[in-house]
Write an enzyme that holds these catalytic residues in place. Structure first.
Site, short mmCIF file in Angstrom:
data_model
loop_
_atom_site.label_atom_id
_atom_site.label_comp_id
_atom_site.label_asym_id
_atom_site.label_seq_id
_atom_site.Cartn_x
_atom_site.Cartn_y
_atom_site.Cartn_z
N GLY A 91 -0.60 1.54 9.62
CA GLY A 91 0.13 1.37 10.87
C GLY A 91 -0.68 0.91 12.06
N HIS B 163 -1.03 -1.33 -4.32
CA HIS B 163 -2.31 -1.05 -3.66
C HIS B 163 -2.46 0.46 -3.46
CE1 HIS B 163 -5.75 -2.21 -1.09
NE2 HIS B 163 -5.38 -1.23 -0.28
N SER C 221 0.84 -1.20 0.00
CA SER C 221 0.00 0.00 0.00
C SER C 221 0.87 1.25 0.00
CB SER C 221 -0.90 0.00 1.25
OG SER C 221 -1.43 1.30 1.41
N MET D 11 -12.26 3.93 -0.71
CA MET D 11 -12.92 4.19 0.57
C MET D 11 -13.67 5.51 0.40
SD MET D 11 -9.81 2.99 3.00
CE MET D 11 -8.65 3.01 1.64
N ASP E 16 -4.83 3.38 -1.95
CA ASP E 16 -5.91 3.67 -1.02
C ASP E 16 -6.51 5.04 -1.32
OD1 ASP E 16 -6.03 1.42 0.83
OD2 ASP E 16 -3.98 1.98 1.35
N ASP F 131 -6.36 -6.67 4.33
CA ASP F 131 -5.73 -5.34 4.34
C ASP F 131 -5.74 -4.76 5.74
OD1 ASP F 131 -4.91 -2.75 3.82
OD2 ASP F 131 -6.60 -2.25 2.51
N MET G 117 -9.29 7.76 -0.38
CA MET G 117 -10.15 8.15 0.76
C MET G 117 -10.74 9.52 0.52
SD MET G 117 -7.62 7.06 3.83
CE MET G 117 -6.81 5.45 3.86
N HIS H 276 -8.33 0.58 -4.03
CA HIS H 276 -9.25 0.36 -2.90
C HIS H 276 -9.99 1.67 -2.63
CE1 HIS H 276 -9.40 -0.45 1.77
NE2 HIS H 276 -10.59 -0.40 1.24
N MET I 14 -11.17 -6.19 5.47
CA MET I 14 -10.34 -5.26 6.24
C MET I 14 -9.97 -5.91 7.58
SD MET I 14 -9.84 -2.71 4.31
CE MET I 14 -8.85 -1.81 5.51
C1 DX5 Z 1 -6.25 1.43 5.55
C2 DX5 Z 1 -5.73 1.05 4.19
C3 DX5 Z 1 -4.60 0.11 4.19
C4 DX5 Z 1 -3.37 0.60 4.92
C5 DX5 Z 1 -2.59 -0.59 5.38
O1 DX5 Z 1 -7.44 2.13 5.39
O2 DX5 Z 1 -6.75 0.47 3.41
O3 DX5 Z 1 -4.28 -0.29 2.87
O4 DX5 Z 1 -2.55 1.40 4.13
O5 DX5 Z 1 -1.51 -0.15 6.13
P1 DX5 Z 1 -0.75 -1.12 7.13
O6 DX5 Z 1 -0.24 -2.30 6.34
O7 DX5 Z 1 0.34 -0.27 7.66
O8 DX5 Z 1 -1.74 -1.55 8.18
ZN ZN Z 2 -6.31 -0.49 1.44
#
Ligand code: DX5
Ligand code: ZN
Length: 216
Positions: free
Chosen positions: A144, A30, A7, A65, A32, A174, A34, A63, A136
Site C-alpha cells: 500500500g 507473489h 502479492s 526479505m 512476500d 514490486d 519477511m 520474495h 523494489m
Molecule cells: C513489499 C512487498 C510487496 C507489497 C506490494 O515489501 O514486497 O510485494 O506487497 O504491495 P503494493 O502493490 O500494495 O505496493
Molecule cells: Zn514482494
C-alpha cells in the site's frame, strides 16, 4: 508479454484459498516472506508456502526479505517455490551466490532483489546466473505504499545490461504498481509486475489484473 504477479500480502489470510483462486488469470502468485529483521515486519513462512502450493496452478514467486537467505532457500524450494529471489543487501556477495546456487541445484528459478537505495551495479555480479531481477519500487516491508518513480532509471539500466548479457532474464518491479504506474514501469523495461493492493484491494480481481495488463 507483460506478466502479473499479485502479492498475497494484501490478501485476506483467513480466506487465502478463496483469494488465491480469485487470481487464476494472473501469471504468478507473489509470496512476500519477511523475518522482522531484514524488514520491520513479519509475514509468511515455509508452512504457508507449503499449504498454498496445491491451491493454485500458478507458479509461486517467492520474495525473500530475510537476513542471510542461504539458510532457508532450500526449504522454500521444497515447500513449492518456483522462482525464489534474495535481496543483495541480505548477505555478502559470496553468501548470495551460494543462495542462488542452492536454488538452482533444487531445479528452481532464482533471482536477486534490490531495495530503492541500492544501486543497479550491485546486481551485476549475479546477472548471468539469474532468471529474474526484482527492482523494489517502494521500501520493502509493507503493502500500500506509493510508487517511487525515481527507480525507473535503475530499471532502464538493468534492462540495458540484461539485453546485452542475459536477455532471457525477467525484470520484475514490486511496490505501488497500479493501472497508472504499470505503463511507466513497462516503458522503463519491466516485464513482470507485482501488485498487492491494486489487485486484492479491488472487488473484481479479474478486472484488476486485466487493467494492469492495459486491457479495459
Ligand atoms: C513489499 C512487498 C510487496 C507489497 C506490494 O515489501 O514486497 O510485494 O506487497 O504491495 P503494493 O502493490 O500494495 O505496493
Ligand atoms: Zn514482494
Amino acid at each position: 508479454m507483460i506478466k502479473i504477479s499479485p502479492s498475497i500480502l494484501s490478501a485476506d489470510f483467513a480466506n487465502l484459498q478463496r483469494d488465491i483462486e480469485a487470481i487464476a488469470t494472473a501469471d504468478y502468485v507473489h509470496v512476500d516472506v519477511m523475518d522482522g529483521l531484514f524488514v520491520p515486519n513479519i509475514s509468511i513462512g515455509v508452512p504457508v508456502v507449503k499449504s498454498i502450493k496445491p491451491v493454485s496452478k500458478l507458479p509461486l514467486d517467492v520474495h525473500l526479505m530475510i537476513q542471510r537467505p542461504v539458510r532457508y532457500v532450500e526449504q522454500f524450494c521444497d515447500a513449492g517455490g518456483d522462482v525464489v529471489t534474495c535481496h543483495v543487501e541480505a548477505d555478502t556477495e559470496e553468501g548470495i551466490h551460494e543462495a542462488l546456487d542452492r536454488i538452482r541445484a533444487k531445479g528452481k528459478r532464482c533471482g536477486v532483489v534490490v531495495k530503492p537505495k541500492t544501486p543497479a551495479s550491485t546486481v551485476l555480479p549475479f546477472i548471468d546466473k539469474c532468471d529474474m531481477i526484482l527492482v523494489m519500487t517502494v521500501e520493502p516491508g509493507f503493502g500500500g505504499q506509493s510508487f517511487l518513480f525515481d527507480q525507473m532509471d535503475k530499471v532502464r539500466r538493468i534492462r540495458a545490461r540484461l539485453d546485452e548479457i542475459n536477455p532471457a532474464c525477467d525484470l520484475e518491479v514490486d511496490g505501488g504498481i497500479n493501472a497508472e504506474t504499470a505503463p511507466v514501469a513497462i516503458e522503463a523495461g519491466a516485464n513482470i509486475l507485482v501488485a498487492g493492493s491494486a489487485v486484492f484491494g479491488k472487488k473484481d480481481r479479474r478486472a484488476a489484473i486485466a487493467a494492469l495488463r492495459g486491457q479495459h
